[in-house]
Design a protein around this motif. Structure first.
Motif, PDB file in Angstrom:
ATOM      1  N   LEU A  33       0.830  -1.211   0.000  1.00 56.68           N
ATOM      2  CA  LEU A  33       0.000   0.000   0.000  1.00 56.68           C
ATOM      3  C   LEU A  33       0.865   1.261   0.000  1.00 56.68           C
ATOM      4  O   LEU A  33       0.502   2.273  -0.611  1.00 56.68           O
ATOM      5  CB  LEU A  33      -0.930  -0.014   1.212  1.00 56.68           C
ATOM      6  CG  LEU A  33      -1.978  -1.132   1.233  1.00 56.68           C
ATOM      7  CD1 LEU A  33      -2.730  -1.140   2.555  1.00 56.68           C
ATOM      8  CD2 LEU A  33      -2.934  -0.996   0.063  1.00 56.68           C
ATOM      9  N   ALA A  34       2.005   1.215   0.677  1.00 51.64           N
ATOM     10  CA  ALA A  34       2.913   2.363   0.686  1.00 51.64           C
ATOM     11  C   ALA A  34       3.406   2.671  -0.722  1.00 51.64           C
ATOM     12  O   ALA A  34       3.499   3.842  -1.130  1.00 51.64           O
ATOM     13  CB  ALA A  34       4.087   2.095   1.624  1.00 51.64           C
ATOM     14  N   GLN A  35       3.725   1.626  -1.493  1.00 50.40           N
ATOM     15  CA  GLN A  35       4.178   1.835  -2.866  1.00 50.40           C
ATOM     16  C   GLN A  35       3.051   2.390  -3.747  1.00 50.40           C
ATOM     17  O   GLN A  35       3.284   3.255  -4.592  1.00 50.40           O
ATOM     18  CB  GLN A  35       4.682   0.519  -3.449  1.00 50.40           C
ATOM     19  CG  GLN A  35       5.938  -0.026  -2.766  1.00 50.40           C
ATOM     20  CD  GLN A  35       6.307  -1.393  -3.294  1.00 50.40           C
ATOM     21  OE1 GLN A  35       6.934  -1.534  -4.346  1.00 50.40           O
ATOM     22  NE2 GLN A  35       5.905  -2.435  -2.569  1.00 50.40           N
ATOM     23  N   LEU A  36       1.836   1.902  -3.537  1.00 49.89           N
ATOM     24  CA  LEU A  36       0.702   2.427  -4.305  1.00 49.89           C
ATOM     25  C   LEU A  36       0.461   3.906  -3.996  1.00 49.89           C
ATOM     26  O   LEU A  36       0.171   4.692  -4.898  1.00 49.89           O
ATOM     27  CB  LEU A  36      -0.562   1.613  -3.998  1.00 49.89           C
ATOM     28  CG  LEU A  36      -0.613   0.190  -4.548  1.00 49.89           C
ATOM     29  CD1 LEU A  36      -1.888  -0.505  -4.084  1.00 49.89           C
ATOM     30  CD2 LEU A  36      -0.535   0.197  -6.082  1.00 49.89           C
ATOM     31  N   PHE A  37       0.621   4.280  -2.731  1.00 50.23           N
ATOM     32  CA  PHE A  37       0.442   5.691  -2.374  1.00 50.23           C
ATOM     33  C   PHE A  37       1.542   6.530  -3.024  1.00 50.23           C
ATOM     34  O   PHE A  37       1.283   7.650  -3.491  1.00 50.23           O
ATOM     35  CB  PHE A  37       0.456   5.860  -0.856  1.00 50.23           C
ATOM     36  CG  PHE A  37       0.072   7.237  -0.401  1.00 50.23           C
ATOM     37  CD1 PHE A  37      -1.257   7.648  -0.411  1.00 50.23           C
ATOM     38  CD2 PHE A  37       1.036   8.139   0.037  1.00 50.23           C
ATOM     39  CE1 PHE A  37      -1.614   8.931  -0.002  1.00 50.23           C
ATOM     40  CE2 PHE A  37       0.682   9.412   0.441  1.00 50.23           C
ATOM     41  CZ  PHE A  37      -0.647   9.810   0.427  1.00 50.23           C
ATOM     42  N   ALA A  38       2.776   6.015  -3.043  1.00 48.89           N
ATOM     43  CA  ALA A  38       3.873   6.742  -3.703  1.00 48.89           C
ATOM     44  C   ALA A  38       3.619   6.869  -5.200  1.00 48.89           C
ATOM     45  O   ALA A  38       4.042   7.849  -5.836  1.00 48.89           O
ATOM     46  CB  ALA A  38       5.192   6.025  -3.440  1.00 48.89           C
ATOM     47  N   GLN A  39       2.936   5.889  -5.778  1.00 45.47           N
ATOM     48  CA  GLN A  39       2.624   5.941  -7.199  1.00 45.47           C
ATOM     49  C   GLN A  39       1.550   6.995  -7.491  1.00 45.47           C
ATOM     50  O   GLN A  39       1.699   7.807  -8.414  1.00 45.47           O
ATOM     51  CB  GLN A  39       2.135   4.574  -7.673  1.00 45.47           C
ATOM     52  CG  GLN A  39       1.617   4.568  -9.110  1.00 45.47           C
ATOM     53  CD  GLN A  39       0.952   3.251  -9.479  1.00 45.47           C
ATOM     54  OE1 GLN A  39       1.128   2.236  -8.814  1.00 45.47           O
ATOM     55  NE2 GLN A  39       0.173   3.267 -10.563  1.00 45.47           N
ATOM     56  N   ALA A  55      -3.893  -6.351  -8.247  1.00 43.00           N
ATOM     57  CA  ALA A  55      -3.307  -5.022  -8.465  1.00 43.00           C
ATOM     58  C   ALA A  55      -1.798  -5.159  -8.545  1.00 43.00           C
ATOM     59  O   ALA A  55      -1.213  -6.160  -8.098  1.00 43.00           O
ATOM     60  CB  ALA A  55      -3.688  -4.067  -7.339  1.00 43.00           C
ATOM     61  N   ALA A  56      -1.161  -4.153  -9.105  1.00 42.67           N
ATOM     62  CA  ALA A  56       0.302  -4.128  -9.216  1.00 42.67           C
ATOM     63  C   ALA A  56       0.772  -2.687  -9.110  1.00 42.67           C
ATOM     64  O   ALA A  56       0.074  -1.753  -9.524  1.00 42.67           O
ATOM     65  CB  ALA A  56       0.762  -4.750 -10.529  1.00 42.67           C
ATOM     66  N   VAL A  57       1.944  -2.513  -8.532  1.00 43.40           N
ATOM     67  CA  VAL A  57       2.527  -1.177  -8.393  1.00 43.40           C
ATOM     68  C   VAL A  57       3.025  -0.723  -9.762  1.00 43.40           C
ATOM     69  O   VAL A  57       3.771  -1.438 -10.450  1.00 43.40           O
ATOM     70  CB  VAL A  57       3.687  -1.183  -7.371  1.00 43.40           C
ATOM     71  CG1 VAL A  57       4.330   0.189  -7.291  1.00 43.40           C
ATOM     72  CG2 VAL A  57       3.192  -1.637  -6.008  1.00 43.40           C
ATOM     73  N   GLY A  58       2.594   0.464 -10.169  1.00 45.47           N
ATOM     74  CA  GLY A  58       3.034   1.023 -11.444  1.00 45.47           C
ATOM     75  C   GLY A  58       4.321   1.819 -11.293  1.00 45.47           C
ATOM     76  O   GLY A  58       5.147   1.538 -10.406  1.00 45.47           O
ATOM     77  N   HIS A  59       4.469   2.831 -12.115  1.00 44.02           N
ATOM     78  CA  HIS A  59       5.694   3.629 -12.101  1.00 44.02           C
ATOM     79  C   HIS A  59       5.734   4.530 -10.866  1.00 44.02           C
ATOM     80  O   HIS A  59       4.799   5.273 -10.589  1.00 44.02           O
ATOM     81  CB  HIS A  59       5.780   4.490 -13.354  1.00 44.02           C
ATOM     82  CG  HIS A  59       6.980   5.393 -13.379  1.00 44.02           C
ATOM     83  ND1 HIS A  59       8.268   4.911 -13.429  1.00 44.02           N
ATOM     84  CD2 HIS A  59       7.079   6.761 -13.352  1.00 44.02           C
ATOM     85  CE1 HIS A  59       9.115   5.918 -13.432  1.00 44.02           C
ATOM     86  NE2 HIS A  59       8.418   7.045 -13.396  1.00 44.02           N
ATOM     87  N   VAL A  60       6.817   4.424 -10.124  1.00 44.40           N
ATOM     88  CA  VAL A  60       7.033   5.256  -8.936  1.00 44.40           C
ATOM     89  C   VAL A  60       8.144   6.239  -9.262  1.00 44.40           C
ATOM     90  O   VAL A  60       9.271   5.837  -9.594  1.00 44.40           O
ATOM     91  CB  VAL A  60       7.403   4.400  -7.708  1.00 44.40           C
ATOM     92  CG1 VAL A  60       7.704   5.290  -6.507  1.00 44.40           C
ATOM     93  CG2 VAL A  60       6.281   3.417  -7.372  1.00 44.40           C
ATOM     94  N   THR A  61       7.843   7.521  -9.193  1.00 43.67           N
ATOM     95  CA  THR A  61       8.831   8.549  -9.560  1.00 43.67           C
ATOM     96  C   THR A  61       9.905   8.748  -8.501  1.00 43.67           C
ATOM     97  O   THR A  61      10.908   9.418  -8.761  1.00 43.67           O
ATOM     98  CB  THR A  61       8.123   9.892  -9.794  1.00 43.67           C
ATOM     99  OG1 THR A  61       7.424  10.288  -8.601  1.00 43.67           O
ATOM    100  CG2 THR A  61       7.123   9.778 -10.942  1.00 43.67           C
ATOM    101  N   LEU A  62       9.712   8.192  -7.357  1.00 43.33           N
ATOM    102  CA  LEU A  62      10.694   8.332  -6.280  1.00 43.33           C
ATOM    103  C   LEU A  62      12.030   7.731  -6.717  1.00 43.33           C
ATOM    104  O   LEU A  62      12.068   6.612  -7.239  1.00 43.33           O
ATOM    105  CB  LEU A  62      10.169   7.609  -5.041  1.00 43.33           C
ATOM    106  CG  LEU A  62      10.794   7.933  -3.688  1.00 43.33           C
ATOM    107  CD1 LEU A  62      10.461   9.356  -3.275  1.00 43.33           C
ATOM    108  CD2 LEU A  62      10.291   6.944  -2.637  1.00 43.33           C
TER     109      LEU A  62
END
Length: 421
Positions: A110-116, A202-209
């Motif tokens: 969920l943290a990665q999804l929020f960053a996305q 669901a899957a984590v997409g592109h994270v700009t971090l």
């Protein structure tokens, strides 16, 4: 895991807060928030089985180092975008714009999804035993569509089945016991919500971090998250920092708290967050009261479980030698008055140490004043006896002169027997 020790200390020191989210106000985030408010917070997000309490060791350690730590439990939501929206409202209610996220298992996902979806609000990620997609969890849960209808005891049984049974290291076994106890505090709706988020495809997409702002901290022994899923996380952030723990199981933040705390502190320093430890530590009650007042201004509820925090008067230190505190002030006045009395009669000022002729006396032994008000009477009685001895031609302080041969008082060359005759 000593629940009678550090966890009890944590519960007594750190208040649990509740904050309503949404127009209806029926859904609440539960959270702990501890440490200086001027420091960007590290927000801890648990997996399916945990609650905010499982991060109590990180809260105690990092707050002592001058970092702000928030551990939060989300209300029941039924898809990932709803969770992202709810978490954003939670941060808005706290007045926090940018955060550093520490997520384990589902919390890391969920943290990665929020960053996305909210890239400007996330400054760094600390990920532990987590994944970048949950398709495999969906595949092994054919009844996922029925989760919201499943009875509570079946949900708990399914969650516990993912925790390894059998002989464990003592610290790992203790961490499992602690998490199982915390699982009992979660409602059926909360459990169903977490399992839904864990299995909804669901899957984590592109994270700009940038990768440099990501730390991956995994255990190298058994874990409910398969190794190949953890390897996908490492492949997603090739430039991230790796922190491998030799062991720790599913809950290293409890079983290997010292190592996890050290890696968390190094991660925060690496991304530019410096702790601000207080030079003069506050009383825990004052600190909690200050936090509570700050949240009351924002309309946030809190659960201060210990007494004498919300402005309650603290008991004064009690001198065990003084049984009646109401007489303590008058005792000093009586002693002073008796001193003045004795001085007017030409006797040295310290009535307990000076004899009738001003000669130093040893302190009286085996004499206990249970009633301090009788102290002046005792000294007047001693003076009367001294005057009586003087009229008989005896020195006013016969206890000072002892004959070394017969250890009896000697007065003007006579023995005690002669003087009595």
């Amino acid at each position: 895991m000593s629940e009678a020790g550090d966890y009890v200390h944590f519960k007594a020191r750190v208040p649990l807060h509740h904050i309503p989210i949404g127009s209806s106000g029926t859904k609440h985030w539960r959270f702990y928030d501890f440490g200086p408010k001027s420091v960007p917070p590290l927000v801890c997000l648990s997996g399916v089985a945990g609650s905010a309490d499982i991060f109590y060791k990180q809260i105690l350690f990092l707050s002592a180092k001058g970092y702000r730590v928030i551990a939060a439990d989300a209300p029941a939501v039924w898809n990932h975008l709803e969770w992202v929206s709810s978490f954003e409202k939670f941060l808005d209610a706290l007045g926090v714009h940018q955060v550093h996220l520490y997520g384990t298992s589902l919390g890391g996902f969920l943290a990665q999804l929020f960053a996305q979806y909210r890239p400007r609000r996330v400054k760094s990620l600390l990920l532990s035993n987590t994944f970048v997609d949950n398709w495999d969890f969906e595949a092994i849960t054919p009844w996922a569509s029925l989760i919201s209808w499943t009875p509570e005891f079946l949900l708990k049984r399914y969650i516990l089945s993912g925790i390894r049974d059998g002989p464990q290291e003592p610290s790992i076994a203790d961490s499992i016991d602690f998490v199982v106890k915390q699982l009992e505090s979660l409602s059926r709706e909360e459990l169903a919500s977490r399992l839904t988020l864990n299995t909804l495809p669901a899957a984590v997409g592109h994270v700009t971090l940038p990768d440099a702002a990501v730390t991956i901290m995994d255990t190298n022994d058994y874990c409910a998250v398969p190794s190949f899923l953890k390897e996908k996380v490492s492949a997603r952030y090739p430039g991230g920092r790796r922190a491998l723990l030799k062991s720790g199981g599913d809950f290293p933040f409890l079983s290997r708290a010292d190592e996890v705390n050290l890696h968390a502190q190094l991660h925060l320093r690496r991304v530019g967050v410096e702790g601000q430890p207080q030079l003069t530590p506050k009383n825990s009650g004052e600190e909690r009261l200050g936090v509570d007042k700050d949240y009351k201004k924002k309309g946030i509820g809190s659960d201060l479980r210990q007494g004498n925090v919300e402005g309650q008067p603290q008991p004064m230190f009690q001198d065990p030698m003084v049984k009646d505190r109401s007489k303590s002030s008058s005792t000093s006045e009586e002693i002073l008055e008796a001193d003045n009395n004795v001085k007017r009669k030409g006797v040295g000022g310290d009535i307990m140490q000076v004899g009738a002729e001003g000669q130093p006396q040893p302190p009286l032994k085996n004499l206990t004043f249970t009633d301090r008000s009788s102290s002046s009477f005792c000294n007047e009685e001693i003076l009367e006896k001294d005057e009586d001895f003087t009229r008989k031609g005896v020195e006013s302080n016969p206890l000072q002169h002892w004959n070394s041969e017969n250890t009896s008082p000697v007065t003007n060359g006579s023995t005690a027997g002669e003087r009595l005759n």
